[in-house]
Every structure is written in C-alpha cells, then in structure tokens.
Design an enzyme around this catalytic site. Structure first.
Site, short mmCIF file in Angstrom:
data_model
loop_
_atom_site.label_atom_id
_atom_site.label_comp_id
_atom_site.label_asym_id
_atom_site.label_seq_id
_atom_site.Cartn_x
_atom_site.Cartn_y
_atom_site.Cartn_z
N SER A 125 -49.63 -85.79 -37.96
CA SER A 125 -50.76 -86.63 -38.30
C SER A 125 -50.49 -87.51 -39.53
O SER A 125 -49.62 -88.35 -39.52
CB SER A 125 -52.00 -85.75 -38.50
OG SER A 125 -53.16 -86.52 -38.59
N ASP A 154 -53.76 -93.53 -38.97
CA ASP A 154 -52.81 -92.56 -39.53
C ASP A 154 -51.66 -92.41 -38.54
O ASP A 154 -51.60 -93.09 -37.52
CB ASP A 154 -53.48 -91.23 -39.85
CG ASP A 154 -53.93 -90.48 -38.62
OD1 ASP A 154 -54.21 -91.12 -37.59
OD2 ASP A 154 -53.99 -89.23 -38.66
N ASP A 188 -50.66 -90.34 -36.20
CA ASP A 188 -50.85 -90.08 -34.77
C ASP A 188 -52.09 -90.76 -34.22
O ASP A 188 -52.46 -90.56 -33.07
CB ASP A 188 -50.89 -88.58 -34.48
CG ASP A 188 -52.14 -87.89 -35.01
OD1 ASP A 188 -52.73 -88.39 -35.99
OD2 ASP A 188 -52.52 -86.84 -34.45
N ASP A 207 -55.27 -90.50 -34.60
CA ASP A 207 -56.55 -89.86 -34.25
C ASP A 207 -57.60 -90.14 -35.32
O ASP A 207 -58.74 -89.71 -35.18
CB ASP A 207 -56.38 -88.35 -34.02
CG ASP A 207 -55.92 -87.59 -35.25
OD1 ASP A 207 -55.55 -88.23 -36.28
OD2 ASP A 207 -55.89 -86.34 -35.20
#
Length: 451
Positions: free
Chosen positions: A100, A242, A244, A246
């Site tokens: 992440s 960010d 990833d 999400d």
C-alpha cells in the site's frame, strides 16, 4: 490477537518479514481452507510494482499450483481491481501483493474472497493457526496457469460504467484540467485508460514504476508534490493515489490538501441531495476528524464509528445496507459500486460532482471545517507493551482530563508498521501542541523514539 494479519493483510519488510518460507505457508494455508475438497479453485493475483513482488508472486504461484489451484497473473493493477475482477471472473479468491502506502522495501499479501471482500478476522486467524502449526496441504492434482485477460480494460470499463450510473451519464468534463499522481505504483496503467476517455485535459505524473520508486516522494503520502504541480500548472484539481490505489487524496486549485474526511462530506452531501444516501448515514473510524462529525450533525446525517481499517468500515456498510463510508487517510467505499476502498472510482465520482456544480474545488470543500490535528508516531518493538505501560496510561489520562472544550486524544497501534500512533485533535492548535510536547517528553524519558 492476530500475529501476522494487521488492519490490511500481512505486511512487513520483504525478505526479512515477508520471506519465501512464509509465502509458501500462506499459500498452503489458503489451499487448506479454500481448496479442502480439492475442487481446483481459481485465483487471480495482482501486484503494485515493487521489486520484491517477483519473489512473492513466483513463490505463491508455484505453491498454489502444486496445491491444485489454478492461477491468473493480473500483473500491475490496483487493489480494488483485484476486488472487482475476482467476482467479475467468477473466481474463488483474489490476492494482491502490496504494501500500500509503505516504502518500497515493504511488501505484503491481501486476500479477497469470491465476492471481492477482504477476509474476516476469523478466517485470517484460521490461516495464522495453520501457519504456526506448520500444517502442510497436499494435492494429487496440479493447477494450471489461466489464460491472460485484458485486466486493465475490464477494470477500467467497470470504473467508467460505475461513473455513468452515478451521474446518469449526463456530465460534461471538457472544462476540467486535472493533475494525477500515480505514486509510481499500481494505478500507473489504469489512470491513462480511464482519464483518456473523460474528455477533460489531464496530466499524469509519477506513473513509471521501476520497483523502488513506489511512494517515493510522490502520491498520497507526499501530496505536497502534486500540490506544487497543480499550482504551477494552474489546474482545477489534483488526484493523488497511494501505491496500490485503494486510497486517494485530492488537491484543490489553491494547492490545499483534501483528505478522506472532506471527501466523505462532499460525496455524502451529493448523495443526500439525490436521495441516495441510504438511511441518511455514513460510516467512518475513530480517526475521523471532529469536523466531519460536526458536518454530519449540522446536516442531519448519522455518523457511525468503527475501528481503523476499511475492511471494518465495509463490514458495517454491508451488514447495515449503507451506501458510503471511509477513512481520513483516503479509503472511500461507495458500496453500490465496490467492496473495498477504491481510489480511481472515488476520484471519478469527485470529478463528476465538481464538473456538475460549476464551481471551484475549494468552494466544494467549504462544506466542512477541519479541526486542527497533531500526530505523533512512536517506534516500538512491542505495540502491546506500549499500550499497557502505566506511565503512559496515567499521562494520557491526565492530558485528557485537562482538556477544556471540544478535544480528543486517540492512542492506537499501527496495523501496518511497528509504530504506536497518537492523534490529538481539537479547537486550538496551541493546546494540542502543548499536550504533544508533554507526550514527546515522556516518550523520550522512556528511551523510545518519535519518528
């Protein structure tokens, strides 16, 4: 208490914490739980572009195949893309290799069920038990490598279809000039696909992942980079993901950073005006700003609080048939369209609102007043020992008792790093800074490090 899974999957420094041996055990545990009858389930795996993804991916694939599980390698794709595609393809599990927002030396494993939901705490605990008990799954069958698919197009089309459903396909984006920071991560490919179809002007930066530059002075963890870009290029809005994708934070045309609390306020107001905010309720966490709670109170919206982690926000949304929730860090869940935090989807919805209101983004954000905050991160070897320290507990209690007005202090162990996080929030920044200095002095006397 779980030992491997945090608030968002298993995470740690690659090769030290996330080792090949651990990955093998995780894959074997997954097979034991989900392929117990040896039915030959199907799994989709994605990653966010870190250099350590190759080790984790190759190990996962080989172990899953040896357990009779077939695998589709989706490559570089956002976490919410895996959440969507596992259900869209009618597969049994989705796995995202990602850490992440963490630096590139970290990596991790997030697991989604066949509906695209992150695994429950109970299932995660079962996986941990199998790992620590060294239970080895064996199969007489071998899985296969599934044929590749155009995952970026299929996830991207889902995003665009969701946008059209949200606004009934009647919004014109031609007048918008947009800046996008892909954080040199998972959104680097899908950004170009979706924004090229809006009709707006757009500029994508930090969309060339090389394995080590993810989240490195870019993206939602360094929004000041995009802020300068927006100002220098006189853009209408900035969008920072960010690693990833999400989560997402925004930048207004003046360069101000707009976090998830503002996003929840703006989108909830739009949904309410359209009579589509289920039960007139939104869901946040214990870290949601007091300003968001005040906005809800002033606008007759019920606010529900959960633990930190978008999976807990989602669980409440799902169990109570609600439509919107999220975190101040930028995980936003529009339950009608997604089953996890989805940065690209959230950004498209925000653009829809901005384009249809014929105003500036900074005017939109005036809907909420954010209370001042002070954050302290303390490096620890054992998060639980910190939480049970009598000296710290007494000091925190004293500071809380001395607050006079609308203030609060939250202490919580990080779910993704070896840190304890303290958040002070309230009416006057001076009061918060004085309290923060007291805490830092105590931490220093205990030979702990503030980072």
């Amino acid at each position: 208490m779980k030992k491997l899974f945090g608030t968002d999957g298993i995470r740690g420094i690659a090769y030290r914490d996330i080792t090949k041996e651990l990955v093998i055990k995780v894959a074997s545990a997954i097979a034991y739980i989900f392929n117990r009858e040896n039915k030959g389930i199907k799994v989709i795996i994605g990653n966010d572009g870190r250099e350590s993804a190759n080790m984790i991916l190759s190990t996962l694939k080989e172990e899953l195949l040896s357990c009779g599980i077939s695998v589709l390698d989706a490559g570089l794709i956002p976490t919410p893309g895996i959440s969507y595609l596992v259900k869209y393809y009618n597969y049994d599990l989705g796995i995202m290799i990602s850490a992440s927002h963490n630096p590139h030396e970290y990596n991790g494993i997030k697991i989604f069920d066949k509906e695209g939901y992150k695994l429950s705490d109970d299932v995660e605990s079962n996986i941990e038990d199998l790992i620590f008990d060294n239970i080895k799954y064996s199969s007489t069958k071998r899985g296969i490598i599934l044929d590749s698919r155009d995952v970026i197009k299929e996830y991207g089309n889902h995003l665009l279809d969701s946008l059209n459903k949200y606004n009934n396909n009647n919004v014109n984006y031609n007048n918008l000039n947009i800046g996008i920071d892909a954080s040199n991560g998972a959104s680097s490919k899908v950004c170009e696909y979706i924004f090229s179809k809006l009709g707006s002007k757009y500029h994508i930066i930090n969309n060339a992942p090389n394995g080590t530059n993810i989240n490195n002075n870019c993206g939602s963890t360094h929004p000041e980079v995009l802020s300068s870009y927006v100002i220098n290029n006189k853009l209408d809005i900035g969008i920072a993901y960010d690693g990833d994708a999400d989560r997402v934070v925004f930048i207004d045309e003046l360069g101000n950073i707009i976090n998830g609390d503002y996003t929840l306020a703006i989108i909830s107001n739009d949904l309410k005006n359209k009579n589509r905010l289920n039960k007139n309720t939104i869901v946040g966490t214990i870290l949601s700003n007091l300003g968001l709670l005040e906005y809800c109170k002033n606008n007759d919206i019920e606010f529900i609080t959960t633990n930190v982690g978008d999976k807990y926000v989602l669980e409440y949304l799902r169990d109570n048939n609600l439509s919107l929730g999220g975190e101040e860090a930028g995980h936003i869940i529009l339950k009608e369209y997604c089953n996890t935090g989805d940065g690209p989807l959230t950004s498209l919805i925000m653009l829809s609102i901005l384009a249809s209101t014929n105003t500036t983004f900074s005017n939109l954000t005036n809907i909420m007043h954010k209370y001042p905050e002070v954050h302290i991160n303390i490096k620890v070897n054992n998060k639980n020992d910190f939480a049970t320290s009598n000296i710290i507990e007494d000091s925190i209690k004293e500071i809380k008792n001395n607050f006079n007005g609308n203030y609060r202090l939250v202490v919580r162990p990080s779910g993704t790093e070896p840190l304890v996080r303290i958040v002070l929030e309230g009416e006057e920044l001076k009061v918060l800074e004085e309290s923060s200095n007291k805490i830092k002095s105590i931490i220093k006397n205990l030979n702990m490090e503030v980072v």
